[in-house]
Enzyme design. Structure first.
Site, PDB file in Angstrom:
ATOM      1  N   LYS A 173      -5.728   5.151  -6.188  1.00  0.00           N
ATOM      2  CA  LYS A 173      -5.777   6.427  -5.470  1.00  0.00           C
ATOM      3  C   LYS A 173      -4.605   6.511  -4.490  1.00  0.00           C
ATOM      4  O   LYS A 173      -4.554   5.782  -3.509  1.00  0.00           O
ATOM      5  CB  LYS A 173      -7.089   6.547  -4.694  1.00  0.00           C
ATOM      6  CG  LYS A 173      -7.182   7.880  -3.983  1.00  0.00           C
ATOM      7  CD  LYS A 173      -8.127   7.808  -2.805  1.00  0.00           C
ATOM      8  CE  LYS A 173      -7.970   8.930  -1.824  1.00  0.00           C
ATOM      9  NZ  LYS A 173      -6.644   9.457  -1.568  1.00  0.00           N
ATOM     10  N   GLU A 248      -4.738  -4.050   4.403  1.00  0.00           N
ATOM     11  CA  GLU A 248      -3.437  -4.030   5.099  1.00  0.00           C
ATOM     12  C   GLU A 248      -3.459  -2.826   6.009  1.00  0.00           C
ATOM     13  O   GLU A 248      -3.405  -1.686   5.536  1.00  0.00           O
ATOM     14  CB  GLU A 248      -2.300  -3.897   4.074  1.00  0.00           C
ATOM     15  CG  GLU A 248      -2.205  -5.035   3.080  1.00  0.00           C
ATOM     16  CD  GLU A 248      -1.710  -6.320   3.719  1.00  0.00           C
ATOM     17  OE1 GLU A 248      -1.090  -6.261   4.798  1.00  0.00           O
ATOM     18  OE2 GLU A 248      -1.954  -7.385   3.136  1.00  0.00           O
ATOM     19  N   CYS A 282       4.515   0.849   8.694  1.00  0.00           N
ATOM     20  CA  CYS A 282       3.584  -0.002   9.441  1.00  0.00           C
ATOM     21  C   CYS A 282       4.318  -1.119  10.175  1.00  0.00           C
ATOM     22  O   CYS A 282       3.820  -1.647  11.157  1.00  0.00           O
ATOM     23  CB  CYS A 282       2.550  -0.587   8.496  1.00  0.00           C
ATOM     24  SG  CYS A 282       3.315  -1.475   7.130  1.00  0.00           S
ATOM     25  N   GLU A 385      -1.392   2.513  18.035  1.00  0.00           N
ATOM     26  CA  GLU A 385      -0.398   2.861  17.012  1.00  0.00           C
ATOM     27  C   GLU A 385      -0.115   4.369  17.050  1.00  0.00           C
ATOM     28  O   GLU A 385      -1.027   5.173  16.958  1.00  0.00           O
ATOM     29  CB  GLU A 385      -0.925   2.475  15.623  1.00  0.00           C
ATOM     30  CG  GLU A 385       0.113   2.703  14.538  1.00  0.00           C
ATOM     31  CD  GLU A 385      -0.404   2.386  13.137  1.00  0.00           C
ATOM     32  OE1 GLU A 385      -1.511   2.840  12.784  1.00  0.00           O
ATOM     33  OE2 GLU A 385       0.313   1.692  12.395  1.00  0.00           O
TER      34      GLU A 385
END
Ligand code: NAD
Length: 481
Positions: A173, A248, A282, A385
């Site tokens: 996906k 992750e 990331c 973040e």
């Protein structure tokens, strides 16, 4: 405007709901594709196809699986230009970056695991004079592979390639925000001769399609890359079913610059770490810590370099900074800049939407590269973040303070250190809590190394043998003499 479909059992397939939603080009904010609004019925069809394909694919000799995956890599290379254009239009990233990074890396992922599987060996343990143990490593079955929007084909193929190389079948996906290249991959897989059902791609929203894959009782293995909050949902869905899960997740990565660093290298690379792909990687180094004696000089040169970055049409070869992924994401980034202002931060450059963008991009989701100083180290802007073109620069006095600052978030994905003193580099590498430490470099990737995060940056490792082990089930056989 194009309409894409799921790829199930080797065929394009319309969603069971018959519903489609629009995918926007972030550089213009205009819709450019109709995307299937998939749901659990499409996931069920994909899982059934993957189950049917599994016995044959898992017994296909590794050399033959390797040959097909190498062919996929060649076809990705051959389609570099259309794939790069689709990735740029979907994600708002500079076309040049999609051409030089995203798409070549997708081909490299297939090539790497297609050849790795030919060299994959398992262990044997001789038990004194009594027995020999050996380990079989069998594919696990149907794998659910869920990827984010920032490096769409790059990250999806980083999962598909090892899963298929090991003999598994997959339900993959892509992010609903960046579905185009995944849909092109279905066609490439068919042209490469991948048997129907080995790779299935289901499009749609995370809370429908992603959640249905994560909770599906016959999907034994989940490899997920995305945000930490989503990762927690996937872990919770998988736990009662005892799924093997690799997560992750997010990062808030430190870049530490000592005064003895080679600034001619440290500044451009720290800039790249901060703003590559609009800061939407990331691994981006969004918290820069600079030794006090070098701080004024570093800030001056870094800000000058940030000001020189060209924001503009992703299709223009001169563009360094494209658009952010969505209006909503830009609002999130803006809210953190606002928070920084409230917390007393000084915005040395950027901090807003650019006023000069080409006419075509007038309504795009652009945001200026932003550099903030003078923030307290425990504020939210330094701990959470942001995932955009926003960096903070903070001075430190000595190694101990640099380590404490680096470790002062809940994340632990990557760090980079800049110093001429390699002993110091090794010393800090031991003490910084993150899955990857780069010394005098950033995002220098070797696909063999273990890749992943500590703390809230994830569970498990991808890459090289770690991925081959993840996508196989070890079984020990003990034979008595
Ligand atoms: P996201 O978590 O919102 O979405 C990632 C994927 O999960 C998408 O395909 C989405 O549709 C799906 N999803 C959403 N809700 C779901 C649910 N309830 N169940 C199952 N699937 C669901 O993340 P994003 O915004 O697409 O990506 C940005 C995030 O990804 C950032 O936090 C970034 O740090 C992280 N990221 C991590 C790495 C890494 O290697 N550690 C790499 C790239 C991006």
């Amino acid at each position: 405007m194009q309409r894409i479909n799921h790829f199930i059992n080797g065929q394009p397939k319309a969603p069971e709901s018959s519903a489609y939603f629009d995918s926007l080009d972030p550089a213009t904010s205009r819709p450019h594709a109709h995307v299937p609004d998939g749901d659990e019925r499409d996931v069920e069809a994909a899982v059934a196809a993957a189950e049917r394909a599994f016995p044959s694919w898992s017994q296909t000799p590794a050399a033959e699986r390797s040959r097909i995956l190498l062919k996929i890599a060649d076809l990705i290379d051959a389609d570099l230009e259309p794939l790069a254009r689709a990735e740029s239009a979907d994600a708002g990233k500079p076309l040049g970056l999609a051409r030089s990074l995203d798409i070549p890396r997708a081909a490299a992922n297939f090539r790497f695991f297609a050849t790795a599987i030919l060299h994959f060996a398992s262990e044997a343990h001789a038990t004194d004079d009594q027995a020999i143990n050996y380990t079989l490593r069998d594919p696990r079955g149907v794998c659910g592979l869920i990827a984010p929007w920032n490096l769409p084909l790059y990250l999806l193929t980083w999962k598909i390639a090892p899963a298929l190389a090991c003999g598994n079948t997959a339900v993959a996906k892509p992010s609903e925000l960046t579905p185009l290249t995944a849909s092109m991959l279905g066609d490439i897989a068919t042209r490469a001769g991948l048997p129907p059902g080995v790779l299935n791609i289901v499009h749609g929203l995370g809370h429908k399609v992603g959640a249905a894959i994560a909770a599906h009782p016959r999907v034994s293995t989940i490899s997920f890359t995305g945000g930490t909050i989503t990762g927690a949902k996937i872990a919770a869905a998988g736990a009662p079913l005892f799924k093997k899960v690799s997560l992750e997740l997010g990062g808030k990565n430190p870049t530490i610059v000592f005064a003895d660093a080679d600034m001619a290298q440290a500044i451009p690379n720290t800039l790249r770490a901060a703003f590559a792909n609009q800061g939407e990687i990331c691994l981006c180094g969004s918290r820069i810590f600079v030794e006090k004696s070098a701080y004024p000089r570093f800030v001056e040169q870094f800000v000058a370099a940030a000001k020189a970055l060209r924001i503009g049409d992703p299709l223009d070869p001169a563009t360094d900074q494209g658009a952010l992924i969505s209006a909503q994401h830009r609002e999130k980034v803006e809210s953190y800049v606002e928070l920084a202002r409230k917390d007393g931060g000084k915005i040395l450059t950027g901090g807003g939407r650019p006023t000069k963008v080409p006419e075509r991009c007038r309504d795009g989701f652009f945001f200026e590269p932003t550099v903030i100083t003078d923030l307290p180290s425990n504020c939210r802007v330094l701990r959470e973040e942001i995932f955009g073109p926003v960096v903070t620069i903070t001075p430190f006095a000595d190694e101990a303070e640099a380590i404490a600052l680096a470790n002062s978030t809940d994340y632990g994905l990557a760090a980079s250190l800049w110093t001429a003193d390699l002993s110091r580099g090794h010393r800090l590498a031991r003490r910084i809590h993150s899955g990857t430490i780069w010394v005098n470099c950033w995002m220098l990737r070797d696909l063999r190394v273990p890749f992943g995060g500590m703390k809230q940056s994830g569970v498990g490792r991808e890459g090289g043998l770690e991925a081959l082990r993840f996508f196989t089930e070890p079984k020990n056989v003990c034979v008595k003499y």
